[in-house]
Design a protein around this motif. Structure first.
Motif, PDB file in Angstrom:
ATOM      1  N   SER A  33       0.908  -1.104   0.153  1.00 52.87           N
ATOM      2  CA  SER A  33       0.002   0.065   0.186  1.00 52.87           C
ATOM      3  C   SER A  33       0.886   1.352  -0.032  1.00 52.87           C
ATOM      4  O   SER A  33       0.689   2.344  -0.774  1.00 52.87           O
ATOM      5  N   ASP A  34       2.017   1.149   0.628  1.00 53.78           N
ATOM      6  CA  ASP A  34       2.985   2.387   0.464  1.00 53.78           C
ATOM      7  C   ASP A  34       3.503   2.614  -0.717  1.00 53.78           C
ATOM      8  O   ASP A  34       3.573   3.620  -1.147  1.00 53.78           O
ATOM      9  N   CYS A  37       0.661   4.141  -2.965  1.00 53.63           N
ATOM     10  CA  CYS A  37       0.648   5.389  -2.604  1.00 53.63           C
ATOM     11  C   CYS A  37       1.564   6.451  -3.117  1.00 53.63           C
ATOM     12  O   CYS A  37       1.221   7.454  -3.555  1.00 53.63           O
ATOM     13  N   ARG A  38       2.914   6.069  -3.125  1.00 51.56           N
ATOM     14  CA  ARG A  38       4.101   6.724  -3.422  1.00 51.56           C
ATOM     15  C   ARG A  38       3.955   6.914  -5.211  1.00 51.56           C
ATOM     16  O   ARG A  38       3.983   8.088  -5.783  1.00 51.56           O
ATOM     17  N   ARG A  41       0.913   8.989  -5.961  1.00 51.86           N
ATOM     18  CA  ARG A  41       0.846  10.376  -5.081  1.00 51.86           C
ATOM     19  C   ARG A  41      -0.596  10.491  -4.442  1.00 51.86           C
ATOM     20  O   ARG A  41      -1.248  11.493  -4.447  1.00 51.86           O
ATOM     21  N   ILE A  42      -1.115   9.624  -3.747  1.00 52.77           N
ATOM     22  CA  ILE A  42      -2.312   9.626  -3.020  1.00 52.77           C
ATOM     23  C   ILE A  42      -2.166   9.315  -1.413  1.00 52.77           C
ATOM     24  O   ILE A  42      -1.203   8.629  -0.984  1.00 52.77           O
ATOM     25  N   SER A  43      -3.266   9.559  -0.769  1.00 53.29           N
ATOM     26  CA  SER A  43      -3.155   9.268   0.638  1.00 53.29           C
ATOM     27  C   SER A  43      -3.426   7.803   0.870  1.00 53.29           C
ATOM     28  O   SER A  43      -3.994   7.203  -0.247  1.00 53.29           O
ATOM     29  N   ARG A  44      -3.125   7.239   2.004  1.00 51.81           N
ATOM     30  CA  ARG A  44      -3.521   6.028   2.483  1.00 51.81           C
ATOM     31  C   ARG A  44      -4.819   5.889   2.391  1.00 51.81           C
ATOM     32  O   ARG A  44      -5.522   4.877   2.054  1.00 51.81           O
ATOM     33  N   THR A  46      -7.193   7.420   0.879  1.00 53.08           N
ATOM     34  CA  THR A  46      -7.773   7.544  -0.764  1.00 53.08           C
ATOM     35  C   THR A  46      -7.322   6.259  -1.143  1.00 53.08           C
ATOM     36  O   THR A  46      -8.301   5.435  -2.078  1.00 53.08           O
ATOM     37  N   PHE A  47      -6.157   5.619  -1.112  1.00 53.50           N
ATOM     38  CA  PHE A  47      -5.857   4.240  -1.710  1.00 53.50           C
ATOM     39  C   PHE A  47      -7.043   3.174  -0.906  1.00 53.50           C
ATOM     40  O   PHE A  47      -7.339   2.342  -1.725  1.00 53.50           O
ATOM     41  N   GLN A  65      -1.865  13.638 -10.748  1.00 52.77           N
ATOM     42  CA  GLN A  65      -2.191  11.978 -10.177  1.00 52.77           C
ATOM     43  C   GLN A  65      -2.788  11.275 -11.268  1.00 52.77           C
ATOM     44  O   GLN A  65      -2.472  10.091 -11.287  1.00 52.77           O
TER      45      GLN A  65
END
Length: 134
Positions: A33-34, A37-38, A41-44, A46-47, A65
């Motif tokens: 997930s990290d 997200c990288r 370029r989204i938040s956890r 949002t993921f 994005q």
């Protein structure tokens, strides 16, 4: 014309659809997930919401994005053209690569650095495998 008025405006439906497709591909590439997200370029949060499939959920994404989503989708398309079997289509991103650009790292590790150049250059190197001329 200002830069803001020239920017592509995306509907929330386009954002949700693109994000869910990219998240699905990243999961099949076995991205954490990290890492996902990288790359996007989204938040956890949002993921997590994108994975859940809630039909009432919507999200607004910026042009950067959406471009990242596009690159993930294009990498996936290139891999599908290069490889016949799903193990390579979905496993390639997690395989160590001795190409001088990757330098023993996996394409996923390079993409997960989080900068647009790493994502784009990964796409470029994979796209060349299908015979694209640069």
């Amino acid at each position: 014309m200002t830069a803001v008025s020239q920017a592509q405006a995306f509907t929330k439906d386009q954002c949700v659809t693109g994000l869910r497709a990219a998240v699905g591909i990243l999961e099949k590439w076995q991205a954490s997930s990290d890492q996902a997200c990288r790359v996007l370029r989204i938040s956890r949060s949002t993921f997590t919401r994108a994975k859940q499939g809630d039909t009432a959920w919507s999200v607004s994404l910026d042009a950067d994005q959406m471009q990242r989503i596009s690159l993930v989708l294009n990498i996936h398309a290139a891999l599908r053209l290069v490889f016949d079997n799903p193990e390579n289509v979905y496993g390639f991103a997690s395989m160590a690569n001795d190409n001088s650009f990757f330098n023993g790292r996996t394409p996923l590790e390079v993409m997960a650095q989080g900068d647009m150049i790493s994502l784009y250059e990964t796409y470029r190197r994979i796209d060349v495998l299908r015979g694209a001329q640069w």
